[in-house]
Motif scaffolding. Structure first.
Motif, PDB file in Angstrom:
ATOM      1  N   ALA A 148      53.331 -46.088  42.422  1.00 43.35           N
ATOM      2  CA  ALA A 148      52.542 -45.486  43.142  1.00 43.35           C
ATOM      3  C   ALA A 148      51.008 -46.085  42.044  1.00 43.35           C
ATOM      4  O   ALA A 148      49.971 -46.512  42.419  1.00 43.35           O
ATOM      5  N   LEU A 149      51.143 -46.123  40.483  1.00 48.75           N
ATOM      6  CA  LEU A 149      50.004 -45.984  39.634  1.00 48.75           C
ATOM      7  C   LEU A 149      50.393 -46.845  39.056  1.00 48.75           C
ATOM      8  O   LEU A 149      51.495 -46.632  38.264  1.00 48.75           O
ATOM      9  N   LYS A 150      49.944 -47.884  37.793  1.00 46.09           N
ATOM     10  CA  LYS A 150      50.426 -48.770  36.765  1.00 46.09           C
ATOM     11  C   LYS A 150      48.914 -48.886  36.220  1.00 46.09           C
ATOM     12  O   LYS A 150      47.514 -48.973  36.224  1.00 46.09           O
ATOM     13  N   VAL A 151      49.089 -48.406  34.746  1.00 44.11           N
ATOM     14  CA  VAL A 151      47.824 -47.596  33.810  1.00 44.11           C
ATOM     15  C   VAL A 151      49.276 -48.466  32.059  1.00 44.11           C
ATOM     16  O   VAL A 151      49.877 -48.014  32.295  1.00 44.11           O
ATOM     17  N   ASN A 152      47.816 -49.352  32.160  1.00 43.57           N
ATOM     18  CA  ASN A 152      48.064 -50.198  30.871  1.00 43.57           C
ATOM     19  C   ASN A 152      49.478 -50.573  30.658  1.00 43.57           C
ATOM     20  O   ASN A 152      50.514 -50.104  30.104  1.00 43.57           O
ATOM     21  N   GLY A 153      49.863 -51.448  31.693  1.00 40.71           N
ATOM     22  CA  GLY A 153      51.475 -51.691  32.277  1.00 40.71           C
ATOM     23  C   GLY A 153      52.769 -51.207  33.051  1.00 40.71           C
ATOM     24  O   GLY A 153      54.076 -51.230  32.897  1.00 40.71           O
ATOM     25  N   ILE A 154      51.993 -49.688  33.093  1.00 43.51           N
ATOM     26  CA  ILE A 154      53.470 -48.695  32.613  1.00 43.51           C
ATOM     27  C   ILE A 154      53.224 -47.721  34.111  1.00 43.51           C
ATOM     28  O   ILE A 154      51.981 -48.157  34.965  1.00 43.51           O
ATOM     29  N   TYR A 155      54.544 -48.291  35.046  1.00 34.66           N
ATOM     30  CA  TYR A 155      54.171 -47.793  35.969  1.00 34.66           C
ATOM     31  C   TYR A 155      54.476 -46.280  36.856  1.00 34.66           C
ATOM     32  O   TYR A 155      55.380 -45.669  35.926  1.00 34.66           O
ATOM     33  N   PHE A 156      53.867 -45.425  37.602  1.00 35.48           N
ATOM     34  CA  PHE A 156      53.466 -43.568  37.368  1.00 35.48           C
ATOM     35  C   PHE A 156      54.122 -43.956  39.261  1.00 35.48           C
ATOM     36  O   PHE A 156      53.439 -44.046  40.041  1.00 35.48           O
ATOM     37  N   ASP A 157      55.145 -42.965  39.351  1.00 36.55           N
ATOM     38  CA  ASP A 157      56.311 -42.952  40.799  1.00 36.55           C
ATOM     39  C   ASP A 157      54.651 -41.528  40.991  1.00 36.55           C
ATOM     40  O   ASP A 157      54.171 -40.151  40.317  1.00 36.55           O
ATOM     41  N   GLU A 158      54.342 -41.317  42.367  1.00 35.14           N
ATOM     42  CA  GLU A 158      53.944 -39.787  42.535  1.00 35.14           C
ATOM     43  C   GLU A 158      54.549 -39.454  43.663  1.00 35.14           C
ATOM     44  O   GLU A 158      55.420 -39.820  44.933  1.00 35.14           O
ATOM     45  N   GLU A 159      54.799 -37.965  43.371  1.00 38.65           N
ATOM     46  CA  GLU A 159      55.142 -37.283  44.707  1.00 38.65           C
ATOM     47  C   GLU A 159      54.299 -36.474  45.829  1.00 38.65           C
ATOM     48  O   GLU A 159      52.808 -36.178  45.471  1.00 38.65           O
ATOM     49  N   LEU A 160      54.950 -37.221  47.030  1.00 34.17           N
ATOM     50  CA  LEU A 160      54.353 -36.557  48.028  1.00 34.17           C
ATOM     51  C   LEU A 160      54.333 -35.349  48.825  1.00 34.17           C
ATOM     52  O   LEU A 160      55.513 -34.695  48.456  1.00 34.17           O
ATOM     53  N   MET A 161      53.766 -34.254  48.229  1.00 34.49           N
ATOM     54  CA  MET A 161      53.486 -32.780  48.598  1.00 34.49           C
ATOM     55  C   MET A 161      52.387 -32.374  49.842  1.00 34.49           C
ATOM     56  O   MET A 161      51.922 -32.488  50.228  1.00 34.49           O
ATOM     57  N   VAL A 162      52.983 -31.795  50.492  1.00 36.02           N
ATOM     58  CA  VAL A 162      52.633 -30.509  51.308  1.00 36.02           C
ATOM     59  C   VAL A 162      52.485 -29.203  51.820  1.00 36.02           C
ATOM     60  O   VAL A 162      53.791 -28.460  51.056  1.00 36.02           O
ATOM     61  N   LEU A 163      51.905 -28.178  51.854  1.00 36.09           N
ATOM     62  CA  LEU A 163      51.995 -26.587  52.441  1.00 36.09           C
ATOM     63  C   LEU A 163      52.170 -26.659  54.023  1.00 36.09           C
ATOM     64  O   LEU A 163      49.587 -27.797  54.650  1.00 36.09           O
ATOM     65  N   PHE A 164      52.374 -25.878  54.056  1.00 36.99           N
ATOM     66  CA  PHE A 164      52.285 -26.077  55.951  1.00 36.99           C
ATOM     67  C   PHE A 164      51.821 -24.490  56.174  1.00 36.99           C
ATOM     68  O   PHE A 164      52.100 -23.531  54.929  1.00 36.99           O
ATOM     69  N   LEU A 165      50.832 -24.770  56.848  1.00 33.62           N
ATOM     70  CA  LEU A 165      50.117 -23.163  56.832  1.00 33.62           C
ATOM     71  C   LEU A 165      50.427 -22.080  57.525  1.00 33.62           C
ATOM     72  O   LEU A 165      50.126 -21.156  57.991  1.00 33.62           O
TER      73      LEU A 165
END
Length: 165
Positions: A148-165
């Motif tokens: 999801a993100l690329k910082v200084n040539g390094i990739y980072f995955d992101e977890e997509l989270m949800v809270l159901f009210l």
């Protein structure tokens, strides 16, 4: 510690803390220090006056030490949703429950907005402290955004989270 919604007069302190966040944890935010350092204080003043966006700050002895923003979706078909963004606690103040209190305040605000049924956020998969915090508050992972993100040539995955009210 006091947690309250930020006002236009807090904009300069917010920008200072935001730049600290982007320098200390560039992998945790889609924005970069280079982009944000050129933004004017006026941008944040306007954001704090606008409707549909609620930024909360944690203060200790009048010093802004943590922030979180809840943003309502505007389109009709998504108006039952809100998103949490820009969560950050100053590195010298972590582990004291400040982040949890900020998140609880943002969740409380979402509950006050009666049409909000679910809250979304993303977290870098390697940020174990944040992932643990969000899970403890009831957020559940519903997907992974690979590279999801690329910082200084390094990739980072992101977890997509949800809270159901």
């Amino acid at each position: 510690m006091i947690i309250r919604q930020l006002k236009p007069q807090d904009a300069e302190n917010y920008l200072y803390l935001r730049l600290e966040a982007l320098l200390n944890n560039p992998e945790s935010f889609a924005s970069s220090y280079e982009e944000e350092k050129t933004r004017s204080i006026e941008k944040y003043k306007k954001r704090f006056e606008s409707s549909g966006s609620y930024t909360y700050g944690a203060f200790q002895n009048d010093e802004l030490i943590g922030v979180v923003t809840l943003v309502e979706e505007r389109s009709v078909k998504l108006s039952h949703r809100a998103t949490i963004v820009a969560m950050y606690v100053s590195s010298s103040r972590r582990g004291l429950g400040i982040g949890k209190n900020l998140m609880k305040r943002a969740i409380q605000k979402a509950r006050e907005l009666e049409r909000i049924e679910q809250i979304y956020l993303t977290v870098v998969s390697t940020n174990n402290a944040a992932r643990s915090l969000y899970s403890s508050l009831g957020f559940e992972v519903y997907g992974i955004d690979k590279r999801a993100l690329k910082v200084n040539g390094i990739y980072f995955d992101e977890e997509l989270m949800v809270l159901f009210l």
